[in-house]
Each structure stands twice: as C-alpha cells, then as structure tokens.
Scaffold this active site. Structure first.
Site, PDB file in Angstrom:
ATOM      1  N   GLU A  83      37.389  49.097  51.035  1.00 48.88           N
ATOM      2  CA  GLU A  83      37.112  50.182  50.252  1.00 48.88           C
ATOM      3  C   GLU A  83      35.593  50.522  49.972  1.00 48.88           C
ATOM      4  OE1 GLU A  83      39.185  50.671  46.654  1.00 48.88           O
ATOM      5  OE2 GLU A  83      38.568  52.935  46.319  1.00 48.88           O
ATOM      6  N   LYS A 261      43.709  49.208  38.388  1.00 50.34           N
ATOM      7  CA  LYS A 261      43.285  49.170  39.568  1.00 50.34           C
ATOM      8  C   LYS A 261      41.941  48.956  40.125  1.00 50.34           C
ATOM      9  CE  LYS A 261      42.144  51.249  43.914  1.00 50.34           C
ATOM     10  NZ  LYS A 261      41.104  51.504  44.486  1.00 50.34           N
ATOM     11  N   ASP A 277      46.345  34.105  47.436  1.00 54.67           N
ATOM     12  CA  ASP A 277      47.507  35.280  47.416  1.00 54.67           C
ATOM     13  C   ASP A 277      47.322  36.431  46.478  1.00 54.67           C
ATOM     14  OD1 ASP A 277      51.014  34.472  47.332  1.00 54.67           O
ATOM     15  OD2 ASP A 277      49.775  36.369  47.280  1.00 54.67           O
ATOM     16  N   HIS A 376      30.452  57.074  45.105  1.00 58.28           N
ATOM     17  CA  HIS A 376      31.572  56.607  45.893  1.00 58.28           C
ATOM     18  C   HIS A 376      31.643  57.462  47.409  1.00 58.28           C
ATOM     19  CE1 HIS A 376      35.350  55.156  47.136  1.00 58.28           C
ATOM     20  NE2 HIS A 376      35.858  56.552  47.645  1.00 58.28           N
TER      21      HIS A 376
HETATM   22  C1  LIG Z   1      28.148  53.442  43.949  1.00 62.40           C
HETATM   23  C2  LIG Z   1      26.964  53.103  42.861  1.00 62.40           C
HETATM   24  C3  LIG Z   1      26.497  51.734  42.630  1.00 62.40           C
HETATM   25  C4  LIG Z   1      25.654  53.806  43.117  1.00 62.40           C
HETATM   26  O1  LIG Z   1      24.881  54.049  41.851  1.00 62.40           O
HETATM   27  P1  LIG Z   1      23.357  54.414  42.036  1.00 62.40           P
HETATM   28  O2  LIG Z   1      22.935  54.301  40.524  1.00 62.40           O
HETATM   29  O3  LIG Z   1      23.197  55.513  42.678  1.00 62.40           O
HETATM   30  O4  LIG Z   1      22.828  52.902  42.851  1.00 62.40           O
HETATM   31  P2  LIG Z   1      21.207  52.406  42.679  1.00 62.40           P
HETATM   32  O5  LIG Z   1      20.829  52.793  44.170  1.00 62.40           O
HETATM   33  O6  LIG Z   1      20.307  52.792  41.512  1.00 62.40           O
HETATM   34  O7  LIG Z   1      21.357  51.009  42.998  1.00 62.40           O
HETATM   35  C5  LIG Z   1      21.812  50.217  41.484  1.00 62.40           C
HETATM   36  C6  LIG Z   1      22.412  49.013  42.077  1.00 62.40           C
HETATM   37  O8  LIG Z   1      23.654  49.178  42.797  1.00 62.40           O
HETATM   38  C7  LIG Z   1      23.990  48.327  43.845  1.00 62.40           C
HETATM   39  N1  LIG Z   1      23.914  49.322  44.960  1.00 62.40           N
HETATM   40  C8  LIG Z   1      23.820  50.623  44.863  1.00 62.40           C
HETATM   41  N2  LIG Z   1      24.019  51.096  46.200  1.00 62.40           N
HETATM   42  C9  LIG Z   1      24.354  50.156  46.944  1.00 62.40           C
HETATM   43  C10 LIG Z   1      24.397  50.101  48.313  1.00 62.40           C
HETATM   44  N3  LIG Z   1      24.675  50.925  49.086  1.00 62.40           N
HETATM   45  N4  LIG Z   1      24.747  48.868  48.994  1.00 62.40           N
HETATM   46  C11 LIG Z   1      24.695  47.675  48.154  1.00 62.40           C
HETATM   47  N5  LIG Z   1      24.472  47.725  46.886  1.00 62.40           N
HETATM   48  C12 LIG Z   1      24.163  48.835  46.340  1.00 62.40           C
HETATM   49  C13 LIG Z   1      22.767  47.614  43.956  1.00 62.40           C
HETATM   50  O9  LIG Z   1      23.014  46.130  43.402  1.00 62.40           O
HETATM   51  C14 LIG Z   1      21.711  48.457  43.360  1.00 62.40           C
HETATM   52  O10 LIG Z   1      20.689  47.350  42.709  1.00 62.40           O
HETATM   53  P3  LIG Z   1      19.731  46.794  43.712  1.00 62.40           P
HETATM   54  O11 LIG Z   1      20.271  45.275  43.682  1.00 62.40           O
HETATM   55  O12 LIG Z   1      19.591  47.157  44.839  1.00 62.40           O
HETATM   56  O13 LIG Z   1      18.503  46.535  42.863  1.00 62.40           O
HETATM   57  C15 LIG Z   1      27.683  53.665  41.250  1.00 62.40           C
HETATM   58  O14 LIG Z   1      27.686  55.019  41.526  1.00 62.40           O
HETATM   59  C16 LIG Z   1      28.786  52.950  40.966  1.00 62.40           C
HETATM   60  O15 LIG Z   1      28.719  52.089  40.449  1.00 62.40           O
HETATM   61  N6  LIG Z   1      29.979  53.866  40.982  1.00 62.40           N
HETATM   62  C17 LIG Z   1      31.340  53.293  40.699  1.00 62.40           C
HETATM   63  C18 LIG Z   1      31.979  53.256  42.225  1.00 62.40           C
HETATM   64  C19 LIG Z   1      33.160  52.628  42.070  1.00 62.40           C
HETATM   65  O16 LIG Z   1      33.919  52.230  41.001  1.00 62.40           O
HETATM   66  N7  LIG Z   1      33.829  52.452  43.443  1.00 62.40           N
HETATM   67  C20 LIG Z   1      35.167  51.848  43.491  1.00 62.40           C
HETATM   68  C21 LIG Z   1      36.071  53.070  44.140  1.00 62.40           C
HETATM   69  S1  LIG Z   1      36.641  54.142  42.959  1.00 62.40           S
HETATM   70  C22 LIG Z   1      38.185  53.356  42.424  1.00 62.40           C
HETATM   71  O17 LIG Z   1      39.032  53.139  43.301  1.00 62.40           O
HETATM   72  C23 LIG Z   1      38.214  53.039  41.242  1.00 62.40           C
HETATM   73  C24 LIG Z   1      38.390  53.845  40.117  1.00 62.40           C
HETATM   74  C25 LIG Z   1      37.165  54.771  39.948  1.00 62.40           C
HETATM   75  O18 LIG Z   1      39.740  54.852  40.288  1.00 62.40           O
HETATM   76  C26 LIG Z   1      38.667  52.920  39.010  1.00 62.40           C
HETATM   77  C27 LIG Z   1      38.973  53.723  37.661  1.00 62.40           C
HETATM   78  O19 LIG Z   1      39.353  54.798  37.711  1.00 62.40           O
HETATM   79  O20 LIG Z   1      38.443  53.260  36.568  1.00 62.40           O
HETATM   80  N1  LIG Z   2      55.626  33.950  44.328  1.00 67.98           N
HETATM   81  C1  LIG Z   2      54.585  33.325  44.898  1.00 67.98           C
HETATM   82  O1  LIG Z   2      53.533  33.519  44.434  1.00 67.98           O
HETATM   83  C2  LIG Z   2      54.741  32.383  45.799  1.00 67.98           C
HETATM   84  C3  LIG Z   2      53.511  32.107  46.816  1.00 67.98           C
HETATM   85  N2  LIG Z   2      53.569  31.085  47.676  1.00 67.98           N
HETATM   86  C4  LIG Z   2      52.530  30.477  48.621  1.00 67.98           C
HETATM   87  O2  LIG Z   2      52.184  29.108  48.003  1.00 67.98           O
HETATM   88  C5  LIG Z   2      50.942  29.137  48.307  1.00 67.98           C
HETATM   89  C6  LIG Z   2      50.352  28.203  47.299  1.00 67.98           C
HETATM   90  O3  LIG Z   2      51.059  27.292  46.989  1.00 67.98           O
HETATM   91  P1  LIG Z   2      50.303  25.679  46.498  1.00 67.98           P
HETATM   92  O4  LIG Z   2      51.158  24.767  45.927  1.00 67.98           O
HETATM   93  O5  LIG Z   2      49.002  25.923  46.044  1.00 67.98           O
HETATM   94  O6  LIG Z   2      50.240  25.354  48.255  1.00 67.98           O
HETATM   95  P2  LIG Z   2      50.254  23.794  48.878  1.00 67.98           P
HETATM   96  O7  LIG Z   2      51.460  23.282  48.598  1.00 67.98           O
HETATM   97  O8  LIG Z   2      49.684  24.052  50.393  1.00 67.98           O
HETATM   98  O9  LIG Z   2      48.898  23.093  48.244  1.00 67.98           O
HETATM   99  C7  LIG Z   2      49.114  22.355  47.097  1.00 67.98           C
HETATM  100  C8  LIG Z   2      49.064  20.887  47.502  1.00 67.98           C
HETATM  101  O10 LIG Z   2      47.779  20.516  47.695  1.00 67.98           O
HETATM  102  C9  LIG Z   2      47.579  19.135  47.499  1.00 67.98           C
HETATM  103  N3  LIG Z   2      46.442  18.871  46.796  1.00 67.98           N
HETATM  104  C10 LIG Z   2      45.196  18.357  47.238  1.00 67.98           C
HETATM  105  N4  LIG Z   2      44.257  18.101  46.425  1.00 67.98           N
HETATM  106  C11 LIG Z   2      44.709  18.933  45.380  1.00 67.98           C
HETATM  107  C12 LIG Z   2      44.063  19.182  44.157  1.00 67.98           C
HETATM  108  N5  LIG Z   2      42.818  18.799  43.838  1.00 67.98           N
HETATM  109  N6  LIG Z   2      44.916  19.771  43.102  1.00 67.98           N
HETATM  110  C13 LIG Z   2      46.105  20.298  43.502  1.00 67.98           C
HETATM  111  N7  LIG Z   2      46.621  19.969  44.630  1.00 67.98           N
HETATM  112  C14 LIG Z   2      46.016  19.423  45.604  1.00 67.98           C
HETATM  113  C15 LIG Z   2      48.769  18.578  46.664  1.00 67.98           C
HETATM  114  O11 LIG Z   2      49.889  18.210  47.890  1.00 67.98           O
HETATM  115  P3  LIG Z   2      49.735  16.648  48.173  1.00 67.98           P
HETATM  116  O12 LIG Z   2      50.180  16.227  46.998  1.00 67.98           O
HETATM  117  O13 LIG Z   2      50.551  16.527  49.334  1.00 67.98           O
HETATM  118  O14 LIG Z   2      48.265  16.234  48.618  1.00 67.98           O
HETATM  119  C16 LIG Z   2      49.470  19.805  46.308  1.00 67.98           C
HETATM  120  O15 LIG Z   2      50.735  19.765  46.125  1.00 67.98           O
HETATM  121  C17 LIG Z   2      50.220  30.261  48.481  1.00 67.98           C
HETATM  122  O16 LIG Z   2      49.889  30.515  50.267  1.00 67.98           O
HETATM  123  C18 LIG Z   2      51.425  31.316  48.115  1.00 67.98           C
HETATM  124  O17 LIG Z   2      51.288  32.606  49.134  1.00 67.98           O
HETATM  125  C19 LIG Z   2      54.805  30.716  48.021  1.00 67.98           C
HETATM  126  C20 LIG Z   2      55.982  30.951  47.365  1.00 67.98           C
HETATM  127  C21 LIG Z   2      56.052  31.881  46.323  1.00 67.98           C
END
Ligand SMILES: CC(C)(COP(=O)([O-])OP(=O)([O-])OC[C@H]1O[C@@H](n2cnc3c(N)ncnc32)[C@H](O)[C@@H]1OP(=O)([O-])[O-])[C@@H](O)C(=O)NCCC(=O)NCCSC(=O)C[C@@](C)(O)CC(=O)[O-]
Ligand SMILES: NC(=O)C1=CN([C@@H]2O[C@H](COP(=O)(O)OP(=O)(O)OC[C@H]3O[C@@H](n4cnc5c(N)ncnc54)[C@H](OP(=O)(O)O)[C@@H]3O)[C@@H](O)[C@H]2O)C=CC1
Length: 424
Positions: A83, A261, A277, A376
């Site tokens: 997006e 969202k 995940d 956007h």
């Molecule tokens: C889009 C902006 C940032 C423009 O805003 P602006 O004021 O025109 O941006 P600017 O040119 O003044 O830049 C300000 C800063 O924004 C960043 N920036 C700005 N432009 C860029 C670019 N091209 N590439 C990378 N970074 C950018 C960058 O950090 C920049 O500062 P800098 O670091 O450069 O000093 C602003 O209008 C904004 O934040 N809009 C919101 C857009 C948004 O939320 N998008 C998500 C998709 S819409 C959605 O799905 C969510 C929604 C909306 O439905 C959620 C809801 O309903 O609550």
């Molecule tokens: N409903 C859901 O969300 C479901 C999600 N999943 C999937 O399960 C996956 C994640 O499960 P997860 O159990 O994390 O996966 P893993 O089993 O792959 O990893 C966990 C294992 O990592 C090892 N491990 C090594 N270092 C560490 C540490 N520092 N802390 C903890 N564990 C460590 C341990 O195994 P060991 O003791 O053998 O070293 C532990 O059991 C995701 O890919 C997800 O998509 C699966 C089913 C349902």
C-alpha cells in the site's frame, strides 16, 4: 557515526543507495541487509521447504520507515506492504513525535494460552475444581514437552479453567498459560495442549476435543505512548479535530474498523517484514478491540494533555517471535531483525506497537485536517503511472501532470502518457 533514524531525502535515492544509507545510519554492515534485494533473498529452494506445492515466490515491496525513536533509541523500521503512503505516513508521525521524545513502550511477559476443550462433563463446576487441584501435575506434564523452553526460562506459568455455555451444553475449557520467551509460541503451546488433553479430560470427567492456542493473546500485551506537539500540528483547533476523529472511532464500530485498519497498516507491515504470522497478530488485535460493554471499538486513545498537546496511547496483543515460524528461515526476515537491532521478542513487539500508533496518528491527523487523498493519492499516483505502462523515467512526468490536473485516474494517466510520448 551514532545510530540515527533521521535520514532526510532517503526518498530521492536509488534503491541500492537507499539500502547503503540505511545500513550506515543503523550502524550495520550493508551485507547484513543484502537479503532485502530479491537476488539475495528467499530462494525457491528455501520456499519449497516453507509451505506446500510451491510454484513460485510473491515479492512485496519493503520500505524503511525513518525518524523513529522508541524508548530513547533511534530505530529504522523495515515495513513490507503493497500500500502506497503507509511508509511515508509512519515516518511522518515518527518525525512529529520526535519533538517530545518519540515513543515510550512497555509490555507484559510473553505469555501465550492454549485451550483444551473438554466435553461431556456431568458436573462441570466440580470438573473445574478437580482440574485446579491437579495444577502441579498438569504443569509438569506440559513442561516435559519442551525442556529447552523451560531451560530458556519459559514454560507453563499457570492453569486457568473456564466454563463455557453453548447451545449444546457447557464445556470445561482448560487454559495452559505458557511463557514462550522469544517465540511466537503457537507450535510450542499446541504441543503442550495435545500432551495434557487426555489426562485433563480424565480428571475433569469428560472427553478431550479441541487442543489449540487462542489467538486472543490478551496475556501478551504491548503498549505504546507518544505526545504530538500542538504547535507542530497547527494549533489548538487541529488538536480538537484530531480528538473528535478519535472519539468517533471509540464510539462507532463503523469508524473503529477503519481506525484499527490504519493501526494494522503499520503493525502488519513490520510483522510481515520480520517473517511473523500477520493473521495471528490481526486476529488478536481485533479480538482485543471489544469495549467493556461488548462493542467493537478503537484500539488506541487520543487525549489532550495539560499543555494542549495530543497524547496518543495504544494497547494490543503482540504475539511475535525472533525464533520459529518463517523468521529463522527467511533471509529478508533475518535482515529485518538485524536492521531493527532487537535482542528479544518483547523488544520487537514493542517497536511494532509504536509503528502501529504512528501509522494510526498520521492517518487520523490527515483525515482531521486536509483529508487523506492529497497525501495518499500523490504517492498512489506512481502506482497508477506504472500501471498504464510508464517507464521509470516517464513516471515522474506522468505523476506531476495527473496530480496537477487533479485527475489521479488510470484513464487520464493513459492520455497523459500518450501526450508525453507524442511530445505534447
Ligand atoms: C503522506 C504524507 C506523509 C505526506 O505528508 P506531507 O506533509 O506532504 O509530507 P512532507 O513532504 O512534509 O514530509 C513529511 C515527512 O513525511 C515523510 N514522507 C513524506 N513523503 C514521503 C515520501 N514520498 N517518501 C518517504 N517519506 C515521506 C518523511 O518522513 C517526511 O519528513 P522527512 O523525514 O523527509 O524530513 C501525509 O499526508 C500522511 O501522513 N498521510 C496519511 C497517509 C496514510 O495514512 N496512508 C495510509 C493509507 S490510507 C489507509 O488505509 C488508512 C486510513 C486512512 O483509512 C486509516 C483511517 O481511516 O484512520
Ligand atoms: N493459530 C495460530 O496462530 C497458529 C500459528 N501457527 C504457526 O506457528 C508458528 C510459530 O510457532 P512457534 O512455537 O513460535 O514456532 P517454533 O516451534 O518454530 O519455535 C518455537 C521453538 O523455538 C525454540 N527456541 C529457540 N530459542 C528460543 C527462545 N529464545 N525462546 C523460545 N523458543 C526458542 C524452541 O524449540 P526447542 O525447544 O526445540 O529449541 C521453541 O519451542 C508460526 O509460524 C505460526 O504461523 C501454528 C498453528 C496455529
């Protein structure tokens, strides 16, 4: 050079130059994030061992959000999303938040819950009590399934037992509450649930059925907080309107769905970039967005503080891991974790929560002032120019014209492109 997330003009560089600039700013070896380039990223060989019937790989753009300060540390955040404007928005909000020190985060212990459904218990209240009497035995049986997790300091913390009434009777549902340390934990807790189900059912006096984690991971919560400066935002009236926009989301499920969202635009992009995940995180987030009265509501809250600034807070479940799942096997996910510089799953979870709050604030600020479309669509225009066949060299000119004409549509972009190619 001290680590910084403030990289101005990153947008104006080439992809390769951007990656180099990001590595330098983050203080990491450029080679450690080379896997962001598909040429060095997930190969078919790897992919063929991740899921079934692999026939290819779908690439998703990976952008770097700048300006983030989280708990006083500078953080450059990899975001995988299709997006437009999401990365810009997060960077924009993070830039505004810097004025008052960026984001402050915190989290609970990484406790995931597995459910064991027990059916056919004649005396469910007594069945619940019998299970609680056997707490130590069941904990020992569960922990025996993953001794290494226990060695890491993880393991079962407690057992809870709930009675759930349904149309077809009352179920005794045992919850294993497991500290999964740096894993997301699903596989770990599912294995434990399957191991204890038979014994638990015998104790309760019924038959075991479902043994599976719950994605309502409300014992694994993360919180983020940030202050957005009123003067920087444009003054008290802008603050008032931002508060109104957030208040509508809190009160109205229709607005709350879109508000949330917006949060997940930021959250899911980092969850995906780190090989976690997304469906598990999203299920947990939306299941958490239920008010005390049972209504679907917004996950974040915006208030005006005593200085007239906006204080934004977000709390949600954040079941992500550094080990396990795709995180360990996906080269780009490993590169993302290197760039983030996180040492624990909790640190990753808290950064993700901060990004969700930043994304949310940027969207609401835009909506409450100029509207979402200017920012956007200005960025979406590049997608439209590419869609109608503009080359990389032609995109800027097509974008400039369709924005100037205020017609950010494919059919107008086609006409503009034809005119440019005809020298008009
Ligand atoms: C889009 C902006 C940032 C423009 O805003 P602006 O004021 O025109 O941006 P600017 O040119 O003044 O830049 C300000 C800063 O924004 C960043 N920036 C700005 N432009 C860029 C670019 N091209 N590439 C990378 N970074 C950018 C960058 O950090 C920049 O500062 P800098 O670091 O450069 O000093 C602003 O209008 C904004 O934040 N809009 C919101 C857009 C948004 O939320 N998008 C998500 C998709 S819409 C959605 O799905 C969510 C929604 C909306 O439905 C959620 C809801 O309903 O609550
Ligand atoms: N409903 C859901 O969300 C479901 C999600 N999943 C999937 O399960 C996956 C994640 O499960 P997860 O159990 O994390 O996966 P893993 O089993 O792959 O990893 C966990 C294992 O990592 C090892 N491990 C090594 N270092 C560490 C540490 N520092 N802390 C903890 N564990 C460590 C341990 O195994 P060991 O003791 O053998 O070293 C532990 O059991 C995701 O890919 C997800 O998509 C699966 C089913 C349902």
């Amino acid at each position: 050079m001290p680590r910084t997330s403030r990289i101005q003009g990153l947008r104006d560089l080439t992809v390769e130059a951007r990656r180099k600039s990001v590595a330098e700013a983050a203080g990491v070896d450029p080679e450690s994030i080379a896997a962001f380039d598909p040429a060095h990223g997930l190969g078919l060989g790897h992919a063929d061992h991740m899921i079934e019937n692999v026939a290819g790989i779908l690439g998703v753009p990976l952008g770097i959000a700048t300006n983030f300060v989280v708990n006083r540390a500078e953080v450059l955040v990899p975001m995988a999303t299709e997006e437009a404007s999401v990365v810009a928005a997060a960077s924009n909000a993070a830039k505004i938040a810097r004025v008052h020190g960026g984001f402050t985060t915190s989290s609970t212990a990484p406790v995931m819950q597995a459910q064991v459904q027990i059916v056919g218990v004649a005396d469910p209240e007594a069945g619940r009590v019998r299970l609680l009497e056997a707490r130590e035995e069941l904990i020992a049986l569960a922990n025996a399934q993953d001794e290494r997790l226990v060695e890491f300091g993880g393991g079962v913390r407690d057992i809870a037992v709930r009675l759930v009434s349904s149309r077809v009777g009352t179920y005794v549902v045992a919850h294993l509450q497991v500290d999964v340390r740096d894993a997301m934990g699903a596989n770990a807790v599912n294995t434990m649930a399957e191991a204890v189900a038979g014994r638990a059912a015998d104790i309760a006096g019924g038959r075991p059925l479902l043994r599976i984690l719950t994605n309502k991971a409300d014992l694994r919560l993360c919180r983020a907080r940030a202050v957005f400066d009123a003067a920087t935002l444009g003054g008290a009236e802008v603050v008032d309107d931002i508060i109104h926009a957030a208040a509508l989301a809190e009160a109205d499920p229709y607005r709350a769905a879109t508000h949330n969202k917006g949060i997940m635009n930021g959250v899911s992009a980092v969850v995906l970039a780190t090989g976690n995940d997304t469906r598990a995180v999203e299920a947990g987030a939306h299941s958490h967005a239920i008010s005390e009265s049972g209504r679907y509501t917004s996950l974040s809250r915006f208030e005006r503080d005593s200085d007239g600034n906006v204080v934004a807070t977000l709390e949600l479940p954040m079941p992500v891991g550094l080990v396990g799942g795709a995180t360990k096997v996906h080269p780009a996910a490993q590169a993302a974790l290197t760039l983030l510089g996180v040492r624990t799953a909790a640190e990753l979870a808290e950064i993700i929560t901060a990004v969700g709050l930043a994304q949310n604030f940027a969207a609401v600020r835009a909506l409450a002032t100029e509207g979402i479309q200017r920012g956007h669509m200005a960025l979406h225009a590049r997608n439209i120019a590419t869609t109608v066949g503009a080359t990389a060299e032609e995109v800027p000119a097509v974008v400039a014209r369709i924005i100037a004409d205020k017609k950010v549509h494919a059919d107008h972009a086609e006409r503009v492109l034809a005119d440019l190619r005809a020298g008009r």
